[in-house]
Design an enzyme around this catalytic site. Structure first.
Site, short mmCIF file in Angstrom:
data_model
loop_
_atom_site.label_atom_id
_atom_site.label_comp_id
_atom_site.label_asym_id
_atom_site.label_seq_id
_atom_site.Cartn_x
_atom_site.Cartn_y
_atom_site.Cartn_z
N HIS A 375 34.99 -2.06 -14.11
CA HIS A 375 34.43 -3.16 -13.32
C HIS A 375 34.96 -4.53 -13.72
O HIS A 375 34.44 -5.54 -13.23
CB HIS A 375 32.91 -3.20 -13.44
CG HIS A 375 32.21 -2.02 -12.86
ND1 HIS A 375 31.76 -1.98 -11.57
CD2 HIS A 375 31.91 -0.82 -13.40
CE1 HIS A 375 31.18 -0.82 -11.34
NE2 HIS A 375 31.25 -0.09 -12.45
N LYS A 568 24.39 -15.87 -7.91
CA LYS A 568 25.00 -14.81 -8.70
C LYS A 568 24.84 -15.22 -10.15
O LYS A 568 24.41 -16.35 -10.44
CB LYS A 568 26.47 -14.62 -8.35
CG LYS A 568 27.30 -15.91 -8.31
CD LYS A 568 28.73 -15.66 -7.83
CE LYS A 568 28.87 -15.64 -6.32
NZ LYS A 568 29.74 -14.62 -5.80
N ARG A 569 25.15 -14.34 -11.11
CA ARG A 569 25.10 -14.74 -12.50
C ARG A 569 25.94 -16.00 -12.73
O ARG A 569 26.97 -16.19 -12.06
CB ARG A 569 25.59 -13.60 -13.40
CG ARG A 569 24.61 -12.45 -13.50
CD ARG A 569 23.28 -12.88 -14.06
NE ARG A 569 23.38 -13.17 -15.47
CZ ARG A 569 22.99 -12.34 -16.44
NH1 ARG A 569 22.46 -11.17 -16.15
NH2 ARG A 569 23.12 -12.69 -17.70
N LYS A 574 33.12 -17.48 -12.35
CA LYS A 574 32.59 -17.51 -10.98
C LYS A 574 32.57 -18.95 -10.43
O LYS A 574 32.35 -19.17 -9.26
CB LYS A 574 31.18 -16.92 -10.95
CG LYS A 574 31.15 -15.41 -11.29
CD LYS A 574 29.73 -14.88 -11.25
CE LYS A 574 29.58 -13.46 -11.78
NZ LYS A 574 29.98 -12.44 -10.77
N THR A 679 29.89 -8.11 -4.56
CA THR A 679 29.21 -7.32 -3.54
C THR A 679 28.30 -8.21 -2.70
O THR A 679 27.98 -7.88 -1.57
CB THR A 679 28.38 -6.19 -4.17
OG1 THR A 679 27.69 -6.71 -5.31
CG2 THR A 679 29.27 -5.04 -4.60
N LYS A 683 27.04 -8.69 1.46
CA LYS A 683 25.65 -8.83 1.92
C LYS A 683 25.50 -10.06 2.82
O LYS A 683 24.83 -10.02 3.86
CB LYS A 683 24.70 -8.94 0.72
CG LYS A 683 24.67 -7.67 -0.12
CD LYS A 683 24.00 -7.86 -1.48
CE LYS A 683 24.34 -6.67 -2.39
NZ LYS A 683 24.01 -6.90 -3.81
#
Ligand code: F58
Length: 842
Positions: A375, A568-569, A574, A679, A683
């Protein structure tokens, strides 16, 4: 037949009284009242929403149990190959709404609850999230369970029953504070199987000797024993009688270990301390995402869970009296990242030490059984365990790892006799100080297939971190399975009105089982009435989120504004920092305009949410900056409704179900080549939101499916990242001038003590800007401007949204699970047609 089964001639009475579960509203009311008045010992004078939730959950649970028992009987009887999904994380969220929708009786419950004085939404909201995961990896495991059950695969999940899930996040004075998440006060969705236990050994030493017949015997002796107790969680499929099992292990002191003599001799305290030490193993989920810290307790968790699961799987296999060579025809085990890699070693140990198989025979069985999903390519997230640590905790396993390594390196040497350096590079042991075991390499060597989670990611692992292994094993061992999400939770449950509107156009809810049917929506992009309803639903979802924002932050936002969401985290890769710098840039622009000019701007609400790992200081600084920027902007009268900045506390699965359907634009803006898949991008698009993103992870495939004109892409490409990073250290490197203005404002103290944010700025201006924030800044803000322009034309915007949804069929986790089943696991779904008929008749 086993001893405990009822003799044939007495089974008739049994069958006659076997419950069949409610189907009508009246039956539901009977069940819920019975549970509230007996199981819960409450009454109509003493029934709050929590009690109503409990009663409803127990009523639905009864139904699930019946199907669950039958599914397990059917699977045992069919005796097909099963898939075992080993994951340290299952981020399940709430279970009741999902159970109601999957069983198909939500409306019955809604009317029944109304009769009894409750609103179904309030009842659903009483449930505590099952938050046994950090983020994407754990939620993926939950989506996979849903798909495996919905597609009738004989599948089991195996994990740990943490007493504390991911911490609850509170924001105090702009700082993240962590609160323990004790979630087991009332959990109707688990069944303690006190009779299903496994004793797991730690520490001790290895005794090697030759027995009377001249056979080499290896035995692992002494040390301590901790008992694993099984807790089973039913996993219902959608529109099918299949209910699979998720088995979570809880640790307790073994009855052998628990030293009763200590009690008698007065050492009460130390006896209790022993017990607590055992229970510590399953006490808490490690809260790091994409970071490995090498703590002994974490290794204990991993082995405890692997040993218990393997014992359980082998026990089940042995009941079928098959030859060992048939093990891989009955059992497939998927390793969700490297966390369960010790299972590879454990199976080899069972086969060789306990069952007496030859090394090579055993190893063939092992490698045919396992497969591994990677991952991440981030080096700090790749697991390495110190050799002395393993030596002490698992002495026999270390020997086996060395033997696996020896025979692997011998094969490599035979194939590439001239390449001495290769051996050092691919060795399972890194010659560091102390030596470490490279878990990803062990997982590759122990598996027959290795997969990445999106095309770009799968290509990257083949050309970077696992390059040498592609040479050794050939390219076929390394494959891609692009991630997916379950449309049941992420469309039907989270966005019931949109799901209903789609069903009204497509004629049924069949798209929830075959998401490619969404493409039939495309012709409706010109249907005015349909577009209007579509836009109304989005607006209603935004109103609901605005209410949530007001309630939790006290800030009032305009639901007509563009909702821009990044949830998100929190992680530097990110790039929430890029987003918040962009927000400050926008603020500067607003401030520079006259009040006339301001009237032409498109109002925006920028919403952040996400947890920082408690020890990740830079991530916590990003949260702090977002909150401080929000305080200033939200209270600046020059700005008004033009810009609001919100940080939503405690982002989790149930909050995602409110936030995602309310988004106009969501941000998936990682440095190219760092986000394996993502992911939430899927969504958001499935819920009729557009995305701004880099060419990273699954963004690339989403763009290919829905069309470039429907995605706001920006930024540098993954192939250029290395050179750009390199350039930061040479010549007269300067940050983007617009970004520099943002930094100047922060440094002026506008958002509080400028020292607080020095490190965040310094990472870009002084320390090489590893995540390319400055390189991508201009492209990012220009693309944001384009979004503003596009949003002004609502008709065009809605067209983009509908077209995108229509083209999202590929991203269902059902497609994903079918790919795993065909190309990796080699398993078939179990036929349930007969069961469905029996149901229809009764
Ligand atoms: C995530 N990994 C990836 N790891 O970052 C994301 O791109 C991908 O979509 C998702 O997996 C599913 O494939 C991730 O969530 C963790 O949280 C680990 C938890 C345990 C420690 C190491 C990181």
């Amino acid at each position: 037949a086993v001893e405990s089964s009822i003799p044939e001639h007495m089974r008739e009475a049994w069958r006659k009284y076997s419950p069949s579960g409610f189907t009508t509203k009246d039956q539901f009311e009977t069940e819920i009242v019975r549970h509230i008045e007996t199981t819960l010992a409450r009454s109509l004078f003493n029934c709050d929403e929590l009690a109503a939730y409990s009663g409803t959950a127990l009523a639905f649970r009864d139904r699930l149990i019946m199907d669950w028992n039958k599914t397990q009987q059917r699977q045992t009887f069919a005796d097909q190959k099963r898939i075992y999904y080993l994951s340290l994380e299952f981020l399940m969220g709430r279970a009741l709404d999902n159970a109601m929708l999957n069983v198909g009786l939500k409306n019955v419950a809604k009317e029944g609850l109304a009769d009894l004085g409750f609103r179904i939404e309030d009842v659903i909201n009483q449930e505590h999230d099952a938050a046994l995961g950090n983020g994407g990896l754990g939620r993926l495991a939950a989506c996979f369970l849903d798909s495996m059950a919905s597609l009738n695969y004989p599948a089991w999940g195996y994990g740990l029953r943490y007493r504390y899930g991911i911490f609850k996040q509170e924001i105090e004075n702009g700082y993240q504070v962590e609160i323990p998440d004790y979630w087991l006060d009332f959990n109707p969705w688990e069944f303690a199987r006190h009779d299903v236990t496994v004793d797991v050994q730690f520490y001790g030493w290895v005794n090697k000797y030759t027995d009377d017949e001249g056979k080499q015997i290896v035995s692992w002796q002494d040390g301590e024993i901790v008992t694993a107790v099984a807790y089973d969680v039913p996993v219902p499929g959608y529109g099918t009688p299949t209910v699979n099992n998720l088995r979570l292990w809880s640790s307790k002191a073994s009855s052998g270990e628990f030293d009763f003599s200590k009690f008698n001799s007065g050492e009460y305290e130390s006896a209790v301390a022993d017990q607590q030490r055992a229970e510590t193993i399953s006490a808490v989920l490690y809260p790091n995402d994409n970071l490995e810290r090498g703590k002994e307790l974490r290794l204990k968790q991993q082995y405890f869970w692997c040993a218990a699961s393997l014992f359980d799987i082998v026990r089940r296999f042995k009941k079928t009296n098959r030859k060992w060579s048939e093990f891989p025809d009955q059992v497939a085990i998927q390793l969700n990242d490297t966390h369960p890699t010790l299972a590879v070693v454990e199976l080899q140990r069972i086969l060789v030490d306990k069952e007496g198989l030859e090394w090579q025979t055993a190893w063939d069985i092992v490698t045919k059984t396992f497969s591994y999903t990677n991952h991440t390519v981030l080096p700090e997230a790749l697991e390495k365990w110190s050799v002395p640590l393993i030596q002490n905790l698992l002495p026999r396993h270390l020997q086996i790892i060395y033997e696996i390594n020896l025979s692997f390196l011998q094969t490599v040497e035979r194939r590439f006799p001239k390449d001495r350096e290769l051996l050092g590079r691919v060795s399972l042991i890194e010659e560091s100080q102390p030596k470490t075991v490279r878990m990803a390499y062990l997982a590759i060597v122990g598996s027959h297939k290795v997969n990445g989670v999106a095309e770009l990611h799968s290509d990257l692992i083949k050309t970077t971190i696992f390059k040498d292994f592609v040479r050794i094993y050939g390219p076929d061992k390394f494959i891609n399975v692009t991630n997916g999400i379950t449309p049941r939770r992420w469309l039907h449950q989270a966005n019931p009105r949109l799901s209903e509107l789609i069903a009204s156009k497509l004629g049924s809810y069949e798209f929830l089982k075959d998401l490619t049917l969404l493409n039939k929506l495309e012709p409706f992009v010109d249907d005015k009435e349909f577009k209007k309803e579509w836009a109304e639903i989005k607006y209603a979802n935004k109103v609901r989120l605005a209410q949530h924002i007001l309630k939790t932050t006290g800030v009032s936002v305009n639901p007509k504004a563009l909702f821009d969401v990044q949830v998100k985290r929190i992680h530097e890769y990110k790039r929430q920092q890029l987003n918040v710098f962009g927000v400050i840039h926008r603020y500067l622009a607003i401030k520079s305009l006259s009040s006339e000019e301001r009237k032409k701007l498109a109002p925006r609400v920028t919403i952040f949410g996400g947890k920082a790992a408690p020890g990740y200081w830079m991530a916590k600084t990003i949260i702090h900056l977002i909150n401080k920027v929000g305080e200033v902007i939200n209270n600046d009268p020059d700005v008004g409704d033009l810009l609001k900045v919100i940080f939503l506390e405690d982002y989790n699965v149930s909050k995602a179900e409110i936030i995602i359907p309310a988004s106009d634009i969501s941000e998936h803006i990682s440095t190219a080549g760092t986000e394996a898949s993502g992911t939430s991008n899927m969504k958001f698009v499935l819920n009729g939101g557009l995305i701004i993103g880099t060419l990273d992870g699954a963004n690339i495939e989403i763009t290919r499916e829905i069309g470039e004109q429907n995605v706001f892409l920006f930024g540098n490409l993954s192939e250029d990242v290395e050179d750009l990073r390199h350039n930061h250290f040479y010549g007269d490197y300067q940050v983007d001038p617009e970004l520099q203005k943002v930094f100047d404002l922060i440094k002026s103290g506008k958002f509080g003590d400028e020292g607080s944010f020095g490190a965040l700025i310094g990472a870009i201006t002084e320390h090489g800007d590893y995540y390319l924030v400055s390189d991508d800044f201009n492209s990012y803000t220009k693309t944001q401007d384009l979004i503003d322009e596009t949003f002004k034309n609502q008709d065009e915007w809605v067209t983009k949204c509908i077209t995108s949804v229509a083209r999202m069929g590929f991203f269902t986790s059902d497609r994903c699970i079918n790919e795993y089943a065909d190309t990796i696991w080699n398993i078939e779904p179990l036929d349930v047609a007969e069961e469905k008929q029996v149901r229809a008749r009764t």
